[in-house]
Every structure is written in structure tokens, then in C-alpha cells.
Design a protein around this motif. Structure first.
Motif: not given
Length: 398
Positions: A285-289, A390-398, A238-244, A18-26
Motif C-alpha cells: 500500500w502506498g506505492d505509486p499507482g 480508486d488507485e490501481f496497479y498493473v501486474n505482469i505474469v509469464p 484489497v489493492m485492485p490490479y489488472i494482470t497482463y 485466531l491465526p493471522l496472515s497478511p491480507p491478500s490482493a485481488a
């Protein structure tokens, strides 16, 4: 690249890859702090059939073409890929390439997950495998969970029937209402297994696919989770994160958080002082959340108290490198990390000293309220539990 999957394993010389690619985040929708109790979550029933538009979206998404599949958000997982099986008989290779779609819907109102599977197409070449070869699929779950659907006849069909007549088949995974802590948290692993059986009775050795992970809880019955459904499950790969968004309704907050996460030395208090502010989403995974704490808890109260000191320029935050006085009536003091996290402004080291890895900025009041409501919704919709669960993160987009 092709990798061995093993959800259909052939006897002796059979191969399945089966083809393989990295898991995606939510990916979360954009929406800092709200202390009002949320309205109860609507209990959405699990679908009897997958949503046709989502199936098409899944089938056209390259990230779904992997051994892990893709967790689109904590509510839905999907996979669309091609595997193959081979049997070598007296030096002759017989092969089947099987393209399938699989989806898993986590129940937002019960400790249950529904898994769907269908064969989209297949091709056979040479030897004993052909259109009338049986493909038998079952689903297994480990760690205090039960599966219904394995005994149904629609899980054992000719390849031709799978493709042309069967459509989606389904299983239900049910999590027993037990587990760790007041939320009764239980984590489960599930996987597909299957085999091919030829018309002459040559059966492949049953193979087991990659584990997928779900987490179920009864947090809505525990203190501090007002408005939540009593019980639910989420897809846990998945790594849960909120996007602003810097162009959204909380634009000013998003800009503040981007500065705090990427250029912390530019923030108040103590502007110009090196800081390491946790919570930036990198996909690693493992970055400070961040870790959620209850509103009204000692950590939350300490975070709010420190924010007020900084906001009001009380000692020791009244120097030239501290937050300037409030510039206008229509702004509020936005803090990061959020007051509802262990890493907030009141966080202390082992000696009891304020760590100081935080930021406060003046932002538009309405945008600050919008950001707080978004965080509240994120906690509820993604079932972000308190403490280390649960460890979660913050994502910033334009």
C-alpha cells in the motif's frame, strides 16, 4: 501464530484467538485502451447459498485462514479458520475450539452485500462449555448502512446444532443511496460479534471481531460510466490490479508494460534517460499507482495528443533516442501509463512541463486491441472509479 479476535469474548478469564496472515490482493484475469461504450453489465442476483465449489476452494486455501480472511476479488471475500474461547471457573478452564467458514458476496447490481457463516466443526474440553452451549452471532455495520438477519432465530444455537443442522446462515448489508461525489460513494465497516452462553447461564461478554470494509456506489447513474449497472458494492480490503500475461492474447502489450515498469530507461521516448513510471503492482500500500480519468476529459485528450507526437516523431520527439518509425502496417503505438489515467503521457508538473514518465512501443495491432478491451472490462468489473476514489496497479505474469 495466534492472535486475539474477540468475535466471541468470554467473561472475566475468557480468551479467543485466531491465526493471522497478511491480507491478500485481488487477482484479476488477464486483458490497453478501448474507447467504445461497453455493453451493460448483467445484473447477477446474490446467491441464496454460497457456491459449493467456492466454499471448498476457500476451505483449502491457507490465505483464508486469517483474522482478515481473503478478498479473492472485489466481488467475493471468504474466511475459513478456527477460533477458541475459554472460561475459567474456580481455577478450572473450559474451552471450545470452533472452526467456521464465512463468505461475503458484493452485489454487482445493488448497494448490498450478503454475508454467510457456518460452523464446520467444534471441540470442547473440560468445565462448563459443552455441546449444548449456545453460540450467538450477530453482524454489525457502521456508516450509513443497515443489516437484516440479526433477528432470525438461526443465529442463536447450541454448538451441536450449529455444526450438524444449521448450515449457512446469512445477513444482508444494505448501503443507503447517498455518499460522496456524482457516484455517491460510501464506505462501510462490518464485523461479526458473538458470545457463548452455557447451560447454567454463564454468558460471555459479547466480543467484536475485526472490521471488514466494503465500498458502495451509484456510479452507473453518473456521467462517464456507460454500460455499468446503476449501483453496486465491492469488497474494499484489497489493492485492485489488472494482470497482463506475456503468453496471453495481449502478449506484446504485456512485454511492453513489463519493460516500462521494471526497466523504464530502456523505453521510448528518450531511451537511456532515467524515468520512474508508476503503476507496478508490488502488494505494498502506498506505492505509486494509477488513477482513472474519463475518456474525453482534458487529461485524456492531453495524453492522446502526446502519444501522437511520439508516434509520429514530431518535435521534440524526433531524435535518435526517440521511437523509431513505424516498422510495418500491422502494428500500433501502445502507450503506458494508459491514456485513461491521470499519470498518462500528457501529465505535467507544477510548472506546466511534461513530466516524461511514460513509454510508447510498437505492438501487434490485434494484441493492442485485446489489451484495450481487457482494460475496459477491468474498469467495469472491478468498479474502478475516476479520480482519487480508486488507485490501481498493473501486474505482469509469464
Amino acid at each position: 501464530m495466534r492472535r486475539a479476535l474477540g468475535f466471541i469474548a468470554a467473561a472475566a478469564a475468557a480468551v479467543l484467538t485466531l491465526p493471522l496472515s497478511p491480507p491478500s490482493a485481488a487477482a484479476e484475469t488477464p486483458d490497453t485502451e478501448a474507447t467504445t461504450q461497453p455493453t451493460p453489465t448483467a445484473a447477477a442476483a446474490l446467491p441464496e447459498e454460497p457456491d459449493a465449489n467456492f466454499v471448498e476452494q476457500c476451505q483449502n486455501d491457507p490465505e483464508s485462514n486469517s483474522e482478515q480472511g481473503r478478498v479473492w476479488n472485489r466481488g467475493v471475500w471468504c474466511q475459513h479458520t478456527t477460533s477458541y474461547g475459554e472460561i475459567v471457573t474456580n481455577g478450572s478452564v473450559s474451552r471450545a475450539d470452533i472452526t467456521y467458514t464465512a463468505l461475503a458476496y458484493a452485489d454487482p447490481a445493488d448497494r448490498k452485500v450478503r454475508v454467510f457463516f457456518q460452523v464446520d466443526d467444534f471441540n470442547t474440553s473440560g468445565g462448563v462449555i459443552n455441546s449444548f452451549t449456545d453460540m450467538r452471532i450477530s453482524l454489525g455495520c457502521q456508516a450509513a448502512c443497515d443489516v437484516t438477519g440479526n433477528d432470525a432465530g438461526d443465529k442463536n444455537n447450541w454448538l451441536l446444532t450449529w455444526r450438524d443442522l444449521t448450515g449457512f446462515v446469512s445477513w444482508d448489508i444494505t448501503s443507503q443511496d447517498q455518499g460522496l461525489g456524482a457516484e455517491r460513494v460510501a464506505r462501510h465497516r462490518w464485523n461479526f460479534s458473538g458470545q457463548l452462553v452455557t447451560t447454567s447461564g454463564q454468558a460471555t461478554i459479547p466480543g467484536v471481531g475485526l472490521d471488514h470494509h466494503i465500498r458502495c456506489d451509484s456510479a452507473g447513474t453518473a456521467p462517464g460510466y456507460g454500460g455499468w449497472t446503476p449501483r453496486a458494492c465491492v469488497n474494499d480490503d484489497v489493492m485492485p490490479y489488472i494482470t497482463y500475461s506475456k503468453s496471453g492474447p495481449a502478449a506484446g502489450v504485456a512485454q511492453h508494460l513489463e519493460t516500462a515498469l521494471n526497466r523504464p530507461a530502456e523505453t521510448y521516448p528518450n531511451q537511456g534517460t532515467p524515468k520512474t513510471i508508476p503503476g507496478r503492482y508490488t502488494g505494498v500500500w502506498g506505492d505509486p499507482g494509477l488513477h482513472r480519468v474519463a475518456v474525453g476529459s482534458p487529461e485524456y485528450v492531453a495524453n492522446r495528443a502526446e502519444q501522437r507526437k511520439i508516434r509520429d516523431r514530431n518535435a521534440p520527439y524526433n531524435g535518435p533516442d526517440d521511437l523509431p518509425p513505424k516498422p510495418s502496417p500491422d502494428v500500433q503505438a501502445d502507450e503506458f501509463p494508459f491514456a485513461s489515467t491521470r499519470e498518462g503521457l500528457g501529465a505535467k508538473d507544477a510548472q506546466g512541463n511534461i513530466i516524461g514518465n511514460g513509454s510508447v512501443a510498437w505492438v501487434n495491432a490485434q494484441q493492442n486491441i485485446a489489451a484495450g478491451n481487457q482494460l475496459k472490462d477491468f474498469y467495469k468489473n472491478d468498479r474502478i472509479l475516476m479520480g482519487d476514489q480508486d488507485e490501481f496497479y498493473v501486474n505482469i505474469v509469464p
